[in-house]
Write an enzyme that holds these catalytic residues in place. Structure first.
Site, short mmCIF file in Angstrom:
data_model
loop_
_atom_site.label_atom_id
_atom_site.label_comp_id
_atom_site.label_asym_id
_atom_site.label_seq_id
_atom_site.Cartn_x
_atom_site.Cartn_y
_atom_site.Cartn_z
N CYS A 158 27.15 41.60 47.14
CA CYS A 158 26.38 42.39 48.27
C CYS A 158 26.60 43.01 49.61
O CYS A 158 26.49 44.14 49.06
CB CYS A 158 25.22 41.43 48.42
SG CYS A 158 23.95 41.67 47.18
N GLU B 8 19.25 41.58 48.53
CA GLU B 8 19.90 43.17 48.93
C GLU B 8 20.23 44.50 48.25
O GLU B 8 19.66 44.90 48.46
CB GLU B 8 21.55 42.83 49.75
CG GLU B 8 21.98 42.11 50.62
CD GLU B 8 21.91 40.02 49.65
OE1 GLU B 8 21.61 39.94 48.51
OE2 GLU B 8 22.46 39.59 50.29
N HIS C 24 20.28 40.64 42.90
CA HIS C 24 20.26 40.39 44.49
C HIS C 24 19.48 41.07 45.13
O HIS C 24 18.61 41.65 45.03
CB HIS C 24 21.93 40.65 44.87
CG HIS C 24 22.86 39.66 43.85
ND1 HIS C 24 23.81 38.92 44.71
CD2 HIS C 24 23.33 39.95 42.73
CE1 HIS C 24 24.42 38.11 43.65
NE2 HIS C 24 24.37 39.40 42.64
N CYS D 3 26.08 37.65 49.88
CA CYS D 3 27.60 37.63 48.84
C CYS D 3 28.25 38.33 48.39
O CYS D 3 28.10 39.67 49.39
CB CYS D 3 26.84 36.63 47.11
SG CYS D 3 26.46 38.28 46.53
ZN LIG Z 1 24.41 38.90 46.58
#
Ligand SMILES: [Zn+2]
Length: 293
Positions: free
Chosen positions: A131, A103, A101, A128
């Site tokens: 994360c 992040e 992801h 999300c």
């Molecule tokens: Zn994420």
């Protein structure tokens, strides 16, 4: 200027696009120094959050998303004032658990660059749950400021109330703290020693298996990934995915890999050999060289 960013520049205020374009060199991989940020601020007239949000198209342009075609860009703000960009990555045609992801990408970028503390994150889409949990692993997670388009700035606590984190498992250290495991390995192979160095800097308080990978390319460049463990286990970022994501940020194709060396501790609860071999086999015919110490 690197053509990867042509579309991103068209989405930015003109003064900022003009100022940042010369910084987007052929090997630009998303790192802007505090001095460069100051220059961008002066030339664009944008400050703080306005500037960070306006830079997000550059970060999103670093993504490799053959499955979702959904470009997420993130800036991790180091205490040093430097900015480390990250973007999401998927492996073409492969299971989604290989995904990194944005992040995670930005945080690992800062960590690999030696940053010890992050003060904020700017993302082009709400983080999300995965994360939010990943960010909870950092030493200053309670004060970490999250900046998003069209949503008031809040700390991570706001986005993940009643969090389960390292302290719940009795762990006092945090990701980015810079602990060195001090493992040694007899080898005069520079790539093996590099993987060992990174394994010593990895973060494995739950598995107790420090691990890292070093990938060498045809051009002789080396990309590394360290294990980043997580109190909730699944959001952990494996070394191979972190290294592939570092290549992606620099726009280097996975077909450029000529060697892959994994070094891991031998006294832990887990091994990364099988999962790393599997990930490598999805993108390369190179055989994994694995060492335990
Ligand atoms: Zn994420």
């Amino acid at each position: 200027m690197n053509p990867r960013f042509t579309n991103a520049l068209s989405q930015m205020p003109e003064a900022l696009a003009d100022a940042v374009a010369p910084m987007l060199t052929p090997r630009f991989a998303g790192h802007l120094t505090a001095g460069q940020i100051e220059e961008l601020s002066e030339k664009s007239g944008l400050n703080g959050s306005e500037l960070f949000l306006a830079l997000l198209p550059i970060a999103a342009a670093l993504a490799y998303v053959p499955i979702s075609n959904f470009y997420v860009g993130c800036l991790a703000h180091g205490e040093s004032g430097d900015i480390y960009m990250g973007a999401n990555m998927e492996l073409s045609g492969e299971a989604l658990f290989h995904s990194v992801h944005a992040e995670q990408s930005a945080i690992s970028h800062a960590w690999l660059a030696g940053e010890r503390k992050l003060v904020g994150m700017t993302v082009n889409a709400p983080p999300c749950g995965h994360c939010r949990q990943f960010m909870t692993e950092m030493n200053n997670n309670e004060n970490l400021l999250i900046r998003l388009p069209n949503i008031p700035e809040k700390t991570l606590n706001h986005f993940l109330p009643f969090a389960f984190g390292p302290a719940d498992l009795g762990i006092e250290e945090g990701l980015l703290d810079g602990k060195d495991y001090g493992m040694t390995l007899e080898s005069d192979d520079a790539l093996v020693q590099r993987a060992l160095k990174e394994a010593n800097l990895s973060y494995a308080p739950y598995s107790n298996t420090p691990a890292a990978i070093a990938l060498e390319t045809k051009e002789g460049d080396v990309f590394v990934g360290r294990y980043a463990g997580n109190a909730a286990y699944n959001p952990s970022l494996p070394p191979m995915q972190m290294a592939l994501n570092a290549m992606m940020r620099e726009g280097i194709g996975f077909d450029q890999i000529v060697r892959a060396v994994l070094v891991e501790g031998s006294n832990g609860h887990v091994s990364f050999v099988n999962s790393t071999s599997n990930a490598l086999a999805t993108i390369s015919s190179v055989e994994l060289e694995a060492y335990q110490c």
